[in-house]
Enzyme design. Structure first.
Site, mmCIF file in Angstrom:
data_model
loop_
_atom_site.group_PDB
_atom_site.id
_atom_site.type_symbol
_atom_site.label_atom_id
_atom_site.label_comp_id
_atom_site.label_asym_id
_atom_site.label_seq_id
_atom_site.Cartn_x
_atom_site.Cartn_y
_atom_site.Cartn_z
ATOM 1 N N LYS A 141 3.750 37.260 42.857
ATOM 2 C CA LYS A 141 4.876 38.149 42.535
ATOM 3 C C LYS A 141 4.501 39.181 41.478
ATOM 4 O O LYS A 141 4.924 40.328 41.560
ATOM 5 C CB LYS A 141 6.091 37.330 42.054
ATOM 6 C CG LYS A 141 6.789 36.616 43.182
ATOM 7 C CD LYS A 141 8.150 36.122 42.752
ATOM 8 C CE LYS A 141 8.805 35.340 43.869
ATOM 9 N NZ LYS A 141 10.033 34.664 43.443
ATOM 10 N N LYS A 223 5.857 34.501 59.390
ATOM 11 C CA LYS A 223 6.946 33.575 59.137
ATOM 12 C C LYS A 223 8.285 34.318 59.228
ATOM 13 O O LYS A 223 8.332 35.515 58.897
ATOM 14 C CB LYS A 223 6.775 33.045 57.705
ATOM 15 C CG LYS A 223 7.136 31.593 57.514
ATOM 16 C CD LYS A 223 6.798 31.154 56.111
ATOM 17 C CE LYS A 223 7.940 30.341 55.554
ATOM 18 N NZ LYS A 223 7.692 29.690 54.308
ATOM 19 N N LYS A 226 13.765 36.762 55.386
ATOM 20 C CA LYS A 226 14.904 37.660 55.220
ATOM 21 C C LYS A 226 14.457 39.019 54.687
ATOM 22 O O LYS A 226 15.101 40.037 54.917
ATOM 23 C CB LYS A 226 15.890 37.013 54.245
ATOM 24 C CG LYS A 226 17.264 37.615 54.315
ATOM 25 C CD LYS A 226 18.166 37.066 53.232
ATOM 26 C CE LYS A 226 19.334 37.988 53.045
ATOM 27 N NZ LYS A 226 20.136 37.607 51.891
#
Ligand code: TRP
Length: 374
Positions: A141, A223, A226
């Site tokens: 991240k 995968k 969202k």
């Protein structure tokens, strides 16, 4: 005078420690399950089948379960206040609609229980920067950011605090969380070694079934996620039947027309069979027999029907909760109340062991001394 009381206090606390070391060898912890989810608003079927359905199964198996909507974790990256609040509400509605039962489970919102932040600080003082820098999720991240918020760095410490506040023994999570749980284990070990047995070493319950590995409908090599820029890549729990039909129809398969289950060579069709199997409860083999003679287009219609049948009641129920925020709030407030009472007990124990709550502890020790002297 001051010195004398200090010695008395010291003696008292040494005797407390002796009890603890005895306890360490014999202590067995009651089985307690804890897990958390970020308030991202709505869930897609991958989240539902991979995580939330398991949470519901554990609850229905009679386990002691606590589930937390982790809004303090969400703000490690910038959030719009109104959207965060709405997403929190929608996540609560979604979890309830999926079958979390407030009579059997404790469902609550993290920021409503201040002890999470409190324990996180104490635990943060017991780990090192080197330990946190090596965690893969942080690396991944932070690599995308110019300025790294401190919260993103200490995120796993807060996660450990979540688990430890409820003395959880088992934590259902995805594979990507295993290293965070290892940090929670080492923090529990460090705390127990230093201050006496206080926390169990939690165990990760990683789902090994296919449900957590649902693939994108647009690219079966990826995968289901969202955050995928293509909204047709995943099916949301709030999708209307028409939208589901459209997404399944447009899903990427291949140029072979019959239906076979071959995740290696035909990942698109295999993904549809997996979704079908998980929503209908049928095995891939049963589905394969039923789909004999159908081409992929006709089979997609079957998958659509199974999905609509399974998701429609959930979508309707989410809508009902969202239309009645007072009712929804009352349920969650009740969960927060339950969570607070456990969290309060743990944090009091922790603070006493660490050397805080000085005045109330010293007052109690003075009372005890007086009684002993009688
Ligand atoms: N970090 C977890 C995730 O991103 C969410 C989470 C926060 C969590 N606190 C937790 C999961 C405690 C399990 C236990 O999915």
């Amino acid at each position: 005078m001051l010195k004398l009381s200090y010695q008395v206090v010291r003696r008292l606390s040494v005797s407390v420690h002796r009890c603890h070391s005895l306890e360490t060898k014999t202590h067995t912890w009651p089985r307690k399950i804890f897990s958390g989810v970020q308030p991202t608003g709505c869930l897609h079927i991958g989240n539902y089948l991979g995580a939330v359905k398991r949470w519901v199964d554990l609850q229905n198996a009679g386990e002691d379960v606590t589930y937390c909507i982790v809004d303090l974790h969400s703000i490690t990256l910038p959030q719009e206040p109104e959207i965060l609040r709405h997403n929190c509400l929608q996540m609560a509605a979604t979890l309830l609609a999926c079958g979390i039962d407030p009579m059997k489970a404790t469902l609550f919102v993290q920021s409503a229980v201040p002890q999470h932040a409190e324990l996180s600080w104490i635990l943060g003082c017991m780990t090192t920067m080197a330990r946190l820098t090596h965690l893969p999720q942080y690396k991944e991240k932070s690599a995308k950011l110019k300025e790294i918020p401190l919260g993103l760095y200490i995120y796993p410490v807060l996660q450990a605090a979540d688990i430890m506040l409820y003395k959880a023994t088992h934590v259902p999570v995805g594979e990507d969380q295993v290293q965070h749980l290892q940090l929670a284990q080492s923090l529990a070990r460090a705390f127990n070694n230093r201050f006496g047995t206080t926390f169990p070493f939690c165990e990760a319950k990683v789902s090994d079934d296919t449900s957590s590995r649902l693939k994108s409908l647009r690219d079966p090599a990826k995968k289901m996620s969202k955050s995928d820029p293509d909204p047709k890549s995943c099916i949301m729990l709030t999708d209307e039947p028409k939208v589901i039909q459209e997404k399944i129809k447009k899903s990427v398969t291949d140029f072979t027309s019959e239906v076979t289950f071959d995740p290696e060579k035909r990942p698109g069709v295999a993904n549809l069979i997996t979704i079908h199997s998980l929503t209908s409860g049928k095995t891939p083999a049963e589905i394969f027999v039923e789909a004999k003679g159908l081409n992929t287009g006709q089979y997609k219609q079957q998958v659509t029907e199974a999905l609509v049948e399974h998701l429609n009641p959930i979508r309707i129920q989410i809508g009902r909760y969202m239309d009645d925020p007072n009712y929804l709030t009352a349920i969650i407030e009740n969960g927060c109340e339950k969570a607070r009472s456990t969290a309060e007990r743990t944090i009091t124990e922790v603070k006493e062991k660490v050397g805080m709550n000085a005045f109330s502890v010293i007052r109690q020790q003075a009372i005890r001394r007086k009684e002993l002297a009688k």
